[in-house]
Motif scaffolding. Structure first.
Motif, PDB file in Angstrom:
ATOM      1  N   ILE A 199      -2.855  -1.739   4.854  1.00 39.33           N
ATOM      2  CA  ILE A 199      -2.715  -0.701   5.877  1.00 39.33           C
ATOM      3  C   ILE A 199      -1.402  -0.869   6.636  1.00 39.33           C
ATOM      4  CG2 ILE A 199      -3.661   0.189   8.049  1.00 39.33           C
ATOM      5  CD1 ILE A 199      -6.441  -0.469   6.991  1.00 39.33           C
ATOM      6  N   LEU A 200      -1.083  -2.098   7.014  1.00 39.99           N
ATOM      7  CA  LEU A 200       0.139  -2.345   7.792  1.00 39.99           C
ATOM      8  C   LEU A 200       1.397  -2.048   6.994  1.00 39.99           C
ATOM      9  CD1 LEU A 200      -0.787  -5.650   9.679  1.00 39.99           C
ATOM     10  CD2 LEU A 200      -0.343  -3.421  10.709  1.00 39.99           C
ATOM     11  N   THR A 201       1.415  -2.460   5.732  1.00 45.71           N
ATOM     12  CA  THR A 201       2.631  -2.293   4.938  1.00 45.71           C
ATOM     13  C   THR A 201       2.842  -0.858   4.471  1.00 45.71           C
ATOM     14  OG1 THR A 201       1.366  -3.015   2.990  1.00 45.71           O
ATOM     15  CG2 THR A 201       2.700  -4.677   4.129  1.00 45.71           C
ATOM     16  N   SER A 202       1.762  -0.099   4.348  1.00 44.15           N
ATOM     17  CA  SER A 202       1.886   1.289   3.877  1.00 44.15           C
ATOM     18  C   SER A 202       1.649   2.309   4.984  1.00 44.15           C
ATOM     19  CB  SER A 202       0.906   1.550   2.729  1.00 44.15           C
ATOM     20  OG  SER A 202      -0.426   1.322   3.146  1.00 44.15           O
ATOM     21  N   SER A 203       1.676   1.871   6.250  1.00 46.41           N
ATOM     22  CA  SER A 203       1.351   2.757   7.371  1.00 46.41           C
ATOM     23  C   SER A 203       2.315   3.927   7.483  1.00 46.41           C
ATOM     24  CB  SER A 203       1.336   1.966   8.681  1.00 46.41           C
ATOM     25  OG  SER A 203       2.602   1.365   8.921  1.00 46.41           O
ATOM     26  N   HIS A 204       3.589   3.732   7.086  1.00 47.32           N
ATOM     27  CA  HIS A 204       4.585   4.799   7.201  1.00 47.32           C
ATOM     28  C   HIS A 204       4.336   5.943   6.212  1.00 47.32           C
ATOM     29  CE1 HIS A 204       7.278   2.972  10.159  1.00 47.32           C
ATOM     30  NE2 HIS A 204       7.010   1.815   9.577  1.00 47.32           N
ATOM     31  N   PHE A 205       3.459   5.713   5.254  1.00 55.79           N
ATOM     32  CA  PHE A 205       3.131   6.767   4.292  1.00 55.79           C
ATOM     33  C   PHE A 205       1.813   7.467   4.643  1.00 55.79           C
ATOM     34  CE2 PHE A 205       5.785   3.694   2.041  1.00 55.79           C
ATOM     35  CZ  PHE A 205       6.770   4.522   1.522  1.00 55.79           C
ATOM     36  N   LEU A 206       1.199   7.053   5.776  1.00 54.68           N
ATOM     37  CA  LEU A 206      -0.062   7.649   6.209  1.00 54.68           C
ATOM     38  C   LEU A 206       0.196   8.721   7.270  1.00 54.68           C
ATOM     39  CD1 LEU A 206      -2.202   4.383   6.445  1.00 54.68           C
ATOM     40  CD2 LEU A 206      -2.140   6.035   4.577  1.00 54.68           C
ATOM     41  N   PRO A 207      -0.745   9.662   7.459  1.00 53.19           N
ATOM     42  CA  PRO A 207      -0.524  10.767   8.414  1.00 53.19           C
ATOM     43  C   PRO A 207      -0.297  10.288   9.854  1.00 53.19           C
ATOM     44  CG  PRO A 207      -2.386  11.247   6.973  1.00 53.19           C
ATOM     45  CD  PRO A 207      -2.004   9.822   6.710  1.00 53.19           C
ATOM     46  N   GLU A 208      -1.162   9.396  10.349  1.00 55.56           N
ATOM     47  CA  GLU A 208      -1.043   8.874  11.714  1.00 55.56           C
ATOM     48  C   GLU A 208      -0.500   7.452  11.647  1.00 55.56           C
ATOM     49  OE1 GLU A 208      -1.450  10.381  14.534  1.00 55.56           O
ATOM     50  OE2 GLU A 208      -2.166  12.289  13.741  1.00 55.56           O
ATOM     51  N   VAL A 209       0.819   7.333  11.711  1.00 57.95           N
ATOM     52  CA  VAL A 209       1.462   6.030  11.512  1.00 57.95           C
ATOM     53  C   VAL A 209       1.053   5.034  12.592  1.00 57.95           C
ATOM     54  CG1 VAL A 209       3.666   4.823  11.334  1.00 57.95           C
ATOM     55  CG2 VAL A 209       3.425   7.117  10.377  1.00 57.95           C
TER      56      VAL A 209
END
Length: 331
Positions: free
Chosen positions: A252-262
């Motif tokens: 989750i932390l490493t890919s957070s920038h690719f999620l809707p709510e960063v």
């Protein structure tokens, strides 16, 4: 202005920070006192103490990062402070993951019983294998930290362009490339994660098989040795659950920038990771005789309940030097 979500997030990370420092600090103090008294330390205690110290560093990193996320989110991904945090995070996090892998291998080789020639060869050389793993862990942690140099250079360029307000399609592509590079940095963690999962699964299978064999040969379903093996299996399952939880939070932390709510994704990832850092330390305390009895002696209980060997003992591991094996709770 700080919202409700940020306020709840701050309260949770402060609580977890305090609990984590108490648990890991306790582990470090108990093993440090033993080292000071005896002038020697077993390999398992050395790994556990190093793991506790690394988790204390990680707790401080997450606290500082969480405060910056709430009060200075626009500058959260850039600047010298974040680069320093990234350096400590990258080195300590990978080292901590490898320490867990070394502990899993040590437990597996000392306790598990398999007849495969490769396993027996490793079992006869367990101390040498784990020491070389520790040296390799230190080297790989340094290499992963050095690999951040290119990432920092790209981050500085992106920050310079972003501050001018000249955001072009090329800039967006470079920023996506930067975040992708950050995600690919997680590949450093797959070898220790694979080793840990393999070691713990093998150990659980061995203990389950041994427990079944003892149940078949024992006349009493409450045989002390069988109960000790059951407790050992439960503790290892707790380790495995926490480890998988940590892996989820890491993704989750490493890919957070690719999620809707960063921002929300980063907060959830940090809370889960800090929960793992707290939970793992207390499972270690319950799974180690010396740590468990010292901890119980600090509780306001009747003295008769605190004697090692009492009928209600919980720890499945023996405390015979560097040997770790499931024992009866009556021993």
């Amino acid at each position: 202005m700080m919202g409700v979500i940020e306020g709840v997030f701050l309260v949770l990370i402060v609580i977890l920070f305090i609990l984590g420092n108490l648990g890991n600090g306790f582990v470090g103090l108990v093993n440090g006192r033993s080292l000071f008294k005896s002038k020697r330390i077993s390999l398992s205690d050395f790994i556990i103490t190093s793991l506790a110290l690394s988790k204390i560093v990680l707790l401080w990193i997450f606290l500082i990062d969480g405060v910056l996320m709430v009060f200075s989110y626009r500058g959260h991904d850039f600047g010298a402070v974040m680069q320093i945090i990234d350096v400590f995070w990258t080195f300590t996090n990978l080292l901590s993951t490898w320490l867990i892998a070394c502990l899993g291998v040590l437990y597996c080789l000392k306790i598990a019983s398999f007849s495969h020639p490769t396993f027996l060869w490793l079992k006869w050389r367990v101390s040498r294998v784990v020491v070389w793993m520790l040296l390799g862990a230190l080297l790989l942690s340094c290499c992963s930290t050095v690999s951040l140099i290119h990432e920092f250079k790209m981050s500085s360029v992106l920050h310079g362009i972003d501050s001018t307000g000249n955001v072009t399609e090329h800039f967006r592509e470079k920023r996506s490339e930067y975040h992708l590079m950050h995600v690919l940095g997680t590949l450093w963690h797959f070898p220790p994660l694979t080793v840990s999962l393999t070691a713990y699964v093998l150990l659980i299978l061995s203990l389950r098989r041994h427990t079944w064999q003892m149940q078949q040969s024992s006349t009493s379903p409450r045989d002390p040795s069988t109960e000790a093996h059951r407790r050992a299996t439960r503790i290892l399952l707790s380790f495995l659950f926490l480890f998988l939880l940590y892996f989820l939070s890491f993704l989750i932390l490493t890919s957070s920038h690719f999620l809707p709510e960063v921002k929300v994704a980063q907060m959830i990832g940090e809370i889960i990771t800090m929960f793992y850092l707290v939970g793992h330390s207390f499972v270690l305390i319950l799974g180690n005789n010396k740590l468990k009895w010292t901890f119980m002696a600090m509780l306001p209980c009747e003295s008769g309940l605190l004697k090692p060997g009492s009928k209600g003992s919980f720890s499945p591991w023996s405390s015979r030097g560097d040997r770790m094996e499931p024992v009866s709770p009556l021993t």
